[in-house]
Enzyme design. Structure first.
Site, PDB file in Angstrom:
ATOM      1  N   LEU A   7       0.830  -1.197   0.000  1.00 26.87           N
ATOM      2  CA  LEU A   7       0.000   0.000   0.000  1.00 26.87           C
ATOM      3  C   LEU A   7       0.868   1.252   0.000  1.00 26.87           C
ATOM      4  O   LEU A   7       1.862   1.330   0.700  1.00 26.87           O
ATOM      5  CB  LEU A   7      -0.887   0.043   1.248  1.00 26.87           C
ATOM      6  CG  LEU A   7      -1.843  -1.115   1.471  1.00 26.87           C
ATOM      7  CD1 LEU A   7      -2.670  -0.851   2.721  1.00 26.87           C
ATOM      8  CD2 LEU A   7      -2.750  -1.331   0.286  1.00 26.87           C
ATOM      9  N   CYS A   8       0.479   2.238  -0.803  1.00 30.93           N
ATOM     10  CA  CYS A   8       1.063   3.567  -0.659  1.00 30.93           C
ATOM     11  C   CYS A   8      -0.029   4.578  -0.947  1.00 30.93           C
ATOM     12  O   CYS A   8      -1.195   4.223  -1.046  1.00 30.93           O
ATOM     13  CB  CYS A   8       2.300   3.772  -1.522  1.00 30.93           C
ATOM     14  SG  CYS A   8       1.997   3.922  -3.269  1.00 30.93           S
ATOM     15  N   SER A   9       0.353   5.837  -1.097  1.00 34.27           N
ATOM     16  CA  SER A   9      -0.661   6.872  -1.170  1.00 34.27           C
ATOM     17  C   SER A   9      -1.581   6.686  -2.373  1.00 34.27           C
ATOM     18  O   SER A   9      -2.794   6.721  -2.256  1.00 34.27           O
ATOM     19  CB  SER A   9       0.025   8.223  -1.208  1.00 34.27           C
ATOM     20  OG  SER A   9      -0.906   9.230  -1.100  1.00 34.27           O
TER      21      SER A   9
END
Lengths: 99, 429
Positions: A7-9
């Site tokens: 997960l990232c932004s």
């Protein structure tokens, strides 16, 4: 088969790392399914995952995700800064598998 | 000393990042803007196409005018209806986060917004909503009403004031009965709001919010000092390896800058002078709220001046392609910029230098202002500058910015280079 979700932004920079991790998995013959996703989309994701890896830029979400998902037997961890920056797919894959 | 200071700062920044990241309302607003993004982007790209400089010489004035008229409906359903999308998006997103029936909450928010929004008599005797009240001027009203309606809905459901159905009734039917009382409350409260504002000199909530909240906040947010501060804050978060854009920009600043963009877009469409220098596109493609402003100069320095340093060159190879498309996480974490004291100064100076240069060019009229036309944030530099200003000058200003930033980064990279050389000497000795 192990399922790993990064997960990232926006799911952009993690998707670069996912490709490197897939290459590493192919070389070592690991059976894994790796996905990258924007952090906001994960809440409504109903696919399978065994491990959640956070990009270091959203590590402030670690505690919340850990509290939420560890009860469901999903491991949560933050990717090492340097491995993330150098897009070291092999090391991140090993890290995920050894959690 | 530096470590203890940075530890302390980190202790404060992490919870702030978490609070902003986890704030339901900010999240909902952010999601709503993300939902509206493809629509407004499509509309604005069509508008840009119709306004390519010198197009009249190729197509002829009449054909161009006919094309420009033909696309007006597309403008109307994209940026002139943005508040509708925002309202639905917020309702849907809050519905999701409260585990309510999303589509009912979203429609409740829309209905609430339409209740407070004035209707006008049309020439043919019918009644209609003015598009003026559905676009950029109503964004803040839309945000407030959508949050209010979603909260009313939630509170009524949580207080259990709902009509229960036997289990044998199909879920679709149950859902529509469950929503009946919450919807009733939304109606009553929004009507009360509408009546209340009708008693004031503003007449409607829309004009009250526009004049008393939206304009002052936009002025403040788009003032140059506030803009510089926001840019520095964004990169300060990045210095600690946290996603500054998502924390500072997307959830807090985007409604302000987006509404300014839309005002420019309306003026651009009408062929009038553009009112604002600072808009969302200014922030992204000129003011430094974009990884490119660091990725480009750092990569240029690595490949032109520091090729001999092997570890930098290796990082440069990893970071090059993502960097061109504004993704600069490899540089933040791999170089690293993160928690690297020497790098803090150029990181904080970058948005200041780039916005100062652009502001001067635009203020003096040497470069046209951003028209409000938007592009995906991964668009490479120069191209993004040309499209968002509808002028080659936009690209040229970006090249000047990158050149200035390359000088700035070279100075600090040289310091870092010397430091690492010394450390290697010590190691070898």
């Amino acid at each position: 088969m192990k399922y790993i979700t990064l997960l990232c932004s926006m799911g952009m920079s993690t998707s670069l790392l996912v490709n490197k991790m897939k290459d590493a998995a192919k070389q070592s013959g690991e059976e894994v399914t790796i996905k990258a996703m924007a952090k906001d989309s994960f809440a409504s994701y109903d696919g399978q995952t065994d491990v959640i890896l956070l990009g270091p830029q959203i590590r402030h979400m670690y505690d919340d995700l850990k509290n939420k998902y560890e009860a469901q037997n999903i491991k949560v961890a933050v990717i090492d800064n340097m491995d993330y920056g150098m897009m070291n797919g092999k090391k991140v894959l090993e890290f995920a598998l050894n959690l | 000393m530096f470590t203890s200071l940075s530890d302390k700062l980190q202790k404060y920044l992490l919870p702030i990042a978490n609070k902003i990241g986890e704030n339901r309302y900010l999240q909902a607003v952010k999601n709503a803007f993300l939902v509206s993004l493809p629509f407004t982007m499509f509309g604005s790209l069509i508008l840009a196409l119709a306004n390519i400089p010198y197009m009249e010489r190729i197509l002829g004035t009449d054909a161009l005018a006919a094309f420009q008229n033909a696309i007006i409906p597309i403008q109307n359903v994209t940026f002139n209806l943005i508040t509708i999308m925002i309202v639905l998006g917020i309702g849907y997103s809050l519905g999701e986060s409260y585990h309510l029936n999303q589509i009912y909450v979203a429609i409740c928010a829309l209905v609430g917004f339409l209740i407070v929004t004035p209707v006008s008599e049309l020439a043919d005797g019918g009644t209609g909503y003015s598009l003026n009240n559905m676009g950029s001027m109503s964004i803040f009203t839309g945000i407030l009403i959508a949050i209010l309606c979603s909260e009313i809905y939630r509170i009524v459901v949580q207080k259990n004031m709902i009509i229960r159905m036997p289990d044998s009734v199909p879920p679709m039917v149950t859902d529509s009965f469950v929503s009946l009382i919450p919807i009733g409350f939304v109606f009553i409260i929004c009507f009360a709001i509408q009546l209340l504002f009708a008693q004031t000199s503003f007449g409607t909530m829309n004009s009250f919010v526009y004049e008393m909240i939206q304009i002052p906040i936009s002025r403040l947010g788009s003032s140059f000092p506030a803009f510089l501060l926001a840019g520095a804050l964004c990169n300060l978060f990045w210095f600690f390896g946290l996603h500054g854009n998502s924390i500072v920009y997307n959830s807090v600043l985007s409604p302000i800058f987006k509404s300014l963009s839309l005002e420019n877009l309306a003026a651009f469409q009408a062929g009038e002078a553009l009112p604002h220098i600072i808009t969302e596109e200014f922030a992204f493609y000129f003011g430094g709220f974009n990884g490119s402003f660091i990725a480009y100069p750092v990569l240029i320095c690595i490949f032109l001046f520091f090729r001999k340093k092997k570890d930098w060159k290796k990082l440069g190879e990893v970071a090059l392609i993502p960097g061109i498309f504004s993704i600069y996480e490899p540089i933040v974490f791999g170089f690293p910029l993160m928690l690297n004291p020497v790098m803090l100064i150029p990181m904080l100076l970058t948005p200041m230098v780039s916005s100062a240069i652009s502001y001067v060019f635009m203020y003096t009229g040497l470069c046209p202002l951003c028209t409000g036309v938007s592009v995906p944030w991964t668009t490479p530099m120069v191209l993004s500058g040309v499209i968002t200003t509808n002028s080659l000058m936009g690209g040229i200003v970006q090249i000047i910015i990158i050149a200035a930033l390359t000088v700035l980064w070279y100075i600090f990279l040289k310091i870092m280079y010397k430091q690492s050389e010394k450390q290697e000497e010590i190691k070898e000795a």
